[in-house]
Enzyme design. Structure first.
Site, PDB file in Angstrom:
ATOM      1  CD  GLU A  55     -17.548-121.413  -0.989  1.00  9.98           C
ATOM      2  OE1 GLU A  55     -17.150-120.570  -1.818  1.00  9.98           O
ATOM      3  OE2 GLU A  55     -17.743-122.607  -1.299  1.00  9.98           O
ATOM      4  CB  SER A  75     -37.507-118.505  -1.029  1.00 10.03           C
ATOM      5  OG  SER A  75     -38.398-118.466  -2.123  1.00 10.03           O
ATOM      6  N   PRO A  76     -38.131-121.747  -1.894  1.00 10.79           N
ATOM      7  CG  PRO A  76     -39.972-123.173  -1.812  1.00 10.79           C
ATOM      8  CD  PRO A  76     -39.496-121.824  -1.379  1.00 10.79           C
ATOM      9  CG  ASP A  77     -38.817-118.648  -5.781  1.00 11.16           C
ATOM     10  OD1 ASP A  77     -38.415-118.429  -4.619  1.00 11.16           O
ATOM     11  OD2 ASP A  77     -39.654-117.927  -6.339  1.00 11.16           O
ATOM     12  CD  GLU A 107     -14.709-106.056 -10.582  1.00 12.83           C
ATOM     13  OE1 GLU A 107     -14.617-104.856 -10.298  1.00 12.83           O
ATOM     14  OE2 GLU A 107     -15.312-106.475 -11.591  1.00 12.83           O
TER      15      GLU A 107
END
Length: 136
Positions: A55, A75-77, A107
Site C-alpha cells: 500500500e 475499535s468497532p467504530d 496527493e
C-alpha cells in the site's frame, strides 16, 4: 459447521523522518479529501506486513521495510463503512524518499508532527502510538 462473520483487516505504513510523517490525501469516501496514513485492505494472498509495504508503494511510490509493529487498532467504530481491524507498522524507507501520489491517493506530502491536519479514521492515535514507540 458454524459460519463466522469475520471483520476485514487493513494495514497501515507509518513513516516518520526528521520530525515529519508521510500522509496521503484520500480520493475516495469515507473521509474523501482527508489526510491519512498510507494503507488499505489486506489481500487474501498476503500478510499484514506485505500489505503495508504494498500500500505504501502503491499510494506514495516509496519502497519500505517494516521496522516494528505499532499496534492493532480495533475499535468497532474506527471505519464508518464496517467494523474493521487495522494493524499499523512503523516503516523505514529503503530507497529514495521521492514521493508521488497514485492509486487511491490524490496527493502525498510530509507533515510536521506538531502541526498535523485533520486525519481520517483513527490515524491520529496510530501516529501517537508510533511516536511513543520511537521515544523508547
Amino acid at each position: 459447521m458454524k459460519e463466522y462473520q469475520n471483520r476485514p483487516v487493513t494495514s497501515n505504513a507509518i513513516i516518520v523522518n526528521n520530525g515529519e510523517v508521510l500522509l496521503v490525501r484520500r480520493i475516495n469516501d469515507p473521509f474523501k479529501d482527508y489526510w491519512a496514513i498510507p494503507g488499505g485492505f489486506v489481500e487474501i494472498t498476503e500478510g499484514t506486513k506485505q500489505a503495508a509495504i504494498r500500500e505504501l508503494l502503491e499510494e506514495t511510490g516509496v519502497h519500505g521495510e517494516v521496522i516494528n509493529l505499532v499496534g492493532v487498532f480495533d475499535s468497532p467504530d474506527r471505519d464508518p463503512r464496517r467494523n474493521t481491524i487495522c494493524i499499523a507498522y512503523l516503516i523505514k524507507p529503503v530507497a529514495s524518499l521521492e514521493i508521488k501520489a497514485s492509486d487511491d491517493a490524490k496527493e502525498v506530502r510530509w507533515f510536521v508532527i506538531s502541526n498535523l491536519p485533520k486525519l481520517a479514521f483513527d490515524h491520529k492515535s496510530q501516529i501517537e502510538a508510533a511516536l511513543k514507540l520511537l521515544d523508547k
